[in-house]
Motif scaffolding. Structure first.
Motif, short mmCIF file in Angstrom:
data_model
loop_
_atom_site.label_atom_id
_atom_site.label_comp_id
_atom_site.label_asym_id
_atom_site.label_seq_id
_atom_site.Cartn_x
_atom_site.Cartn_y
_atom_site.Cartn_z
N ALA A 201 -8.20 41.63 9.44
CA ALA A 201 -9.30 41.47 8.49
C ALA A 201 -10.32 42.61 8.62
N ARG A 202 -10.43 43.17 9.84
CA ARG A 202 -11.40 44.24 10.08
C ARG A 202 -10.80 45.63 9.89
N TRP A 203 -9.53 45.67 9.54
CA TRP A 203 -8.89 46.98 9.36
C TRP A 203 -9.51 47.67 8.15
N PRO A 204 -9.76 48.98 8.23
CA PRO A 204 -10.46 49.67 7.12
C PRO A 204 -9.56 49.91 5.91
N TRP A 205 -9.25 48.81 5.17
CA TRP A 205 -8.43 48.95 3.96
C TRP A 205 -9.13 49.81 2.92
N TRP A 206 -10.46 49.75 2.92
CA TRP A 206 -11.21 50.55 1.95
C TRP A 206 -10.92 52.03 2.13
N LEU A 207 -10.69 52.43 3.40
CA LEU A 207 -10.43 53.84 3.66
C LEU A 207 -9.07 54.25 3.08
N LEU A 208 -8.10 53.32 3.12
CA LEU A 208 -6.79 53.62 2.53
C LEU A 208 -6.91 53.85 1.03
N ILE A 209 -7.74 53.02 0.38
CA ILE A 209 -7.92 53.18 -1.07
C ILE A 209 -8.53 54.54 -1.38
N ILE A 210 -9.54 54.92 -0.60
CA ILE A 210 -10.18 56.23 -0.82
C ILE A 210 -9.20 57.36 -0.55
N VAL A 211 -8.41 57.22 0.54
CA VAL A 211 -7.43 58.25 0.86
C VAL A 211 -6.41 58.38 -0.26
N PHE A 212 -6.01 57.22 -0.84
CA PHE A 212 -5.04 57.26 -1.94
C PHE A 212 -5.58 58.05 -3.13
N PHE A 213 -6.81 57.72 -3.54
CA PHE A 213 -7.38 58.44 -4.69
C PHE A 213 -7.67 59.90 -4.33
N GLY A 214 -8.03 60.14 -3.06
CA GLY A 214 -8.24 61.52 -2.63
C GLY A 214 -6.96 62.32 -2.69
N ALA A 215 -5.85 61.69 -2.25
CA ALA A 215 -4.56 62.38 -2.31
C ALA A 215 -4.16 62.64 -3.75
N LEU A 216 -4.48 61.69 -4.62
CA LEU A 216 -4.14 61.86 -6.05
C LEU A 216 -4.90 63.05 -6.64
N ILE A 217 -6.19 63.15 -6.31
CA ILE A 217 -6.99 64.27 -6.81
C ILE A 217 -6.52 65.58 -6.20
N ALA A 218 -6.20 65.54 -4.90
CA ALA A 218 -5.71 66.77 -4.24
C ALA A 218 -4.39 67.22 -4.85
N TRP A 219 -3.52 66.25 -5.17
CA TRP A 219 -2.25 66.59 -5.82
C TRP A 219 -2.51 67.25 -7.17
N ASN A 220 -3.43 66.70 -7.92
CA ASN A 220 -3.77 67.30 -9.21
C ASN A 220 -4.34 68.71 -9.04
#
Length: 268
Positions: free
Chosen positions: A2-21
């Motif tokens: 429950a305390r795992w930083p899932w929010w960071l995964l979401i940000i990393v995902f969108f960051g990777a998407l922008i970096a790919w673009n």
């Protein structure tokens, strides 16, 4: 979990998407190349303004705990003014009001020194236009954040037991020696986490310098979007860059807090 930083995964995902673009799209590549032109200005502005704000805040913080009523009231006036005026307004006032007034004072000083330095000395020739808007922006941010950091230093100093000051004075130290060698080292250690948070806040507020035409990443984004009408892609990329920088700094502050806490428990 429950305390795992899932929010960071979401940000990393969108960051990777922008970096790919950015790597595959000519449009995003052009946007990032344009924004990278302003990153140096943003980082330079933040670092220099923050260093000055630390010095101003420490001096004002010492004034806030001073027993001298004149020093205390001057420091309190400064803090109240800073806390009561929006940072953007402070930026405009310092850039367009305070700096010209100071330069007028420099001219008056130059005229007073004319019999010694000559009528056409450097102080007489100084004009407000000689002060770049980047310098004005740094001064304004330093003064603005100095007021907030003054309260941080004041709280840190007052969190130290009065008995330590009394013990230092009983050993023959003067007030300033006791403050320098006993109180401040402990107080600064306690206020390091909030000072780190102020650094993150200043990085974000450095975007305000764009209203003065300083070409940080926000100004570069505004200019590019206005010329290309690619507002969605440009401002999304801008937000991603700020988010990436603040997350890195936040993780650094968190690491610092954990280290200080572990050292405190070890010493306790």
């Amino acid at each position: 979990m429950a305390r795992w930083p899932w929010w960071l995964l979401i940000i990393v995902f969108f960051g990777a998407l922008i970096a790919w673009n950015a790597m595959t799209s000519e449009l995003y590549s052009a946007i990032f190349n344009r924004l990278l032109l302003g990153i140096g200005v943003t980082i330079f502005t933040t670092l220099v303004a923050y260093g000055l704000a630390i010095a101003i805040g420490l001096i004002a913080g010492l004034g806030r705990v001073s027993q001298n009523p004149v020093i205390y009231n001057i420091a309190t006036l400064y803090v109240q003014v800073i806390r009561g005026v929006p940072i953007l307004v402070q930026l405009l006032v310092i850039a367009f009001v305070i700096v010209p007034i100071v330069m007028d004072g420099v001219n008056l000083l130059g005229n007073a020194l004319a019999p010694i330095w000559g009528a056409d000395n450097l102080l007489v020739r100084a004009k407000p236009q000689d002060v770049p808007f980047l310098t004005r922006s740094i001064i304004a941010l330093a003064i603005a954040y100095g007021g907030f950091q003054a309260e941080t230093f004041r709280a840190g100093i007052q969190s130290i037991s009065k008995g330590q000051m009394e013990a230092a004075r009983s050993l023959g130290m003067s007030y300033w020696q006791a403050m320098r060698y006993v109180i401040l080292p402990q107080a600064i250690r306690r206020v390091l986490p909030p000072l780190g948070n102020d650094f993150i806040a200043m990085l974000k507020d450095s975007s305000l310098v764009s209203v003065l035409g300083v070409r940080d990443i926000t100004q570069e984004a505004r200019l590019y979007a206005a010329a290309s009408f690619r507002f969605l892609e440009t401002y999304t990329s801008l937000a991603f860059l700020y988010l990436a920088m603040t997350i890195v700094l936040s993780l650094g502050v968190k690491w610092l807090e954990n280290r200080l806490n572990s050292e405190g428990r070890a010493q306790g």
